[in-house]
Design a protein around this motif. Sequence first.
Motif, PDB file in Angstrom:
ATOM      1  N   THR A 216      47.306  56.445  23.220  1.00  0.00           N
ATOM      2  CA  THR A 216      47.639  55.052  23.460  1.00  0.00           C
ATOM      3  C   THR A 216      49.092  54.689  23.822  1.00  0.00           C
ATOM      4  OG1 THR A 216      45.588  54.304  22.525  1.00  0.00           O
ATOM      5  CG2 THR A 216      47.182  52.677  23.136  1.00  0.00           C
TER       6      THR A 216
ATOM      7  N   TYR B 255      39.181  51.701  26.395  1.00  0.00           N
ATOM      8  CA  TYR B 255      38.416  51.657  25.093  1.00  0.00           C
ATOM      9  C   TYR B 255      37.687  50.340  25.006  1.00  0.00           C
ATOM     10  CZ  TYR B 255      40.698  55.633  22.559  1.00  0.00           C
ATOM     11  OH  TYR B 255      40.899  56.723  21.835  1.00  0.00           O
TER      12      TYR B 255
ATOM     13  N   ASP C 256      43.699  49.567  21.593  1.00  0.00           N
ATOM     14  CA  ASP C 256      44.947  49.102  20.781  1.00  0.00           C
ATOM     15  C   ASP C 256      46.103  48.883  21.993  1.00  0.00           C
ATOM     16  OD1 ASP C 256      43.797  49.739  18.587  1.00  0.00           O
ATOM     17  OD2 ASP C 256      44.410  51.943  18.513  1.00  0.00           O
TER      18      ASP C 256
ATOM     19  N   ASP D 185      43.595  54.407  29.822  1.00  0.00           N
ATOM     20  CA  ASP D 185      43.538  55.099  28.369  1.00  0.00           C
ATOM     21  C   ASP D 185      42.058  55.089  28.230  1.00  0.00           C
ATOM     22  OD1 ASP D 185      44.176  55.781  25.982  1.00  0.00           O
ATOM     23  OD2 ASP D 185      44.661  53.557  25.285  1.00  0.00           O
TER      24      ASP D 185
HETATM   25 MG   LIG Z   1      43.976  54.809  21.138  1.00  0.00          MG
END
Ligand SMILES: [Mg+2]
Length: 416
Positions: free
Chosen positions: A156, A180, A185, A262
Amino acid sequence: MIRVLIADSNPPSREQLRAHLASDAEMEIVGLARDGQEALQLAHQFRPDVALLAADLSVQDGFQTAEYLAGVGYLPTQSIILSGTNSVDQLRRAMRSGAREHLSLPVNRADLVKTVREVYQEEQRRHTPSFAQAADPKKTTKVISITGAKGGIGKTTLATNLAISLAQETREPTILIDLYVQFGDVGMLLNMAPQRTIAELATLDPSEVDEQLVADCIAQHESGLHVLFSSKTPVALDSITVPCIENVIGHLKQHYRYIVIDVPPILHTTTLYVLAHATTALIVANLFDLTTVNDTRQLLQTIQGKYVAREKISVVLNRVSKQNRLQVSDIESTLGYPVSAQIPNDGMVVPGAVNQGMPFVVSQPNTAVSQSIRQFARSLAGIVNMEKTMMMSADELAGGRKRGFFFGGQAARPEG
Ligand SMILES: [Mg+2]
Ligand SMILES: Nc1ncnc2c1ncn2[C@@H]1O[C@H](COP(=O)(O)OP(=O)(O)O)[C@@H](O)[C@H]1O
């Protein structure tokens, strides 16, 4: 109006073609040629959209004439070959000559008009901006997925800082997707709270998810980067299905030059789909944790050649320092991949940026860790040196931001 040239050495047949087209309001006959040479002269003179060429034209046959017309870059003319037989040999020759279509004679009026119209419309489509974009490798979207064999290795951190660097170094529309669905995050690193998310789109039928709904989910970071979050609260991994993410990425590709994703370190249908469709699949690893090295090797063996072509995979080493137990060459030989970027370990700047809620490439651009990511962004973007970016005209720099609501207020912040 579709401007048509008719070339046929047989007078009754030529007249028949003329009569067929003349009865259609959309067709304008700009010339009637008796042989191949005359066809070329008239084509240069009148620049027709479509040339109907009898295969057995005298002086120079229809195939040669079509070949010549296809080879002249400055003529808009598309050829249709007409011949007495429908043999495979005739079709092949028509194809090789660069003609767009082949029709067998005698041809009825409806078929002739329909074919001329289709050839014309296809050519118009080739001149639309979306076609030009798809056909130009310098303009196609690059989808950069970032994953790794483990949590906590810097995926991230790299994704957010790399996405911002790509946006700033290239001044091209760039979006970061946090895939995610559990404990993403990106929001924390960017100090942003997800509002609308992909998880909400995933509850709809993919056919209902249009450009506007996708655009409504896009948030904007103060650096100019656009961001798309997957969920506000943890949801099941398969909440975001392959048809959903395919549809979302499809819409984004119309507007963004770089899509950075991500990707969670979990082999799952959706994550594998994203890896398989990325232009570049970045795998983050490090040099100090032997289990990471081993897991990375297994990850690479699982995906390479089965989901991702070898050439698309790039290994990035994070937290590189003198204290690392392994050498870069060790990991390269263990993994069987060259390392394409090394991000230094910085126990002050990196955690400091997380606390601050501002990626370090923005808040601390002159540190080694920021420089390494910016340099990596430049190499991914194919920017050889900074002068190239500096030499872009103001219009080019602004170009990407004028094309629609997706980039509404994207800032092009020059960064030192
Ligand atoms: Mg991460
Ligand atoms: N180059 C680096 N130097 C120092 N700390 C780092 C570096 N990269 C990541 N970290 C730290 O490692 C932790 C995990 O990073 P993160 O990007 O969240 O990993 P992942 O997304 O792979 O789970 C964070 O606390 C982050 O600040």
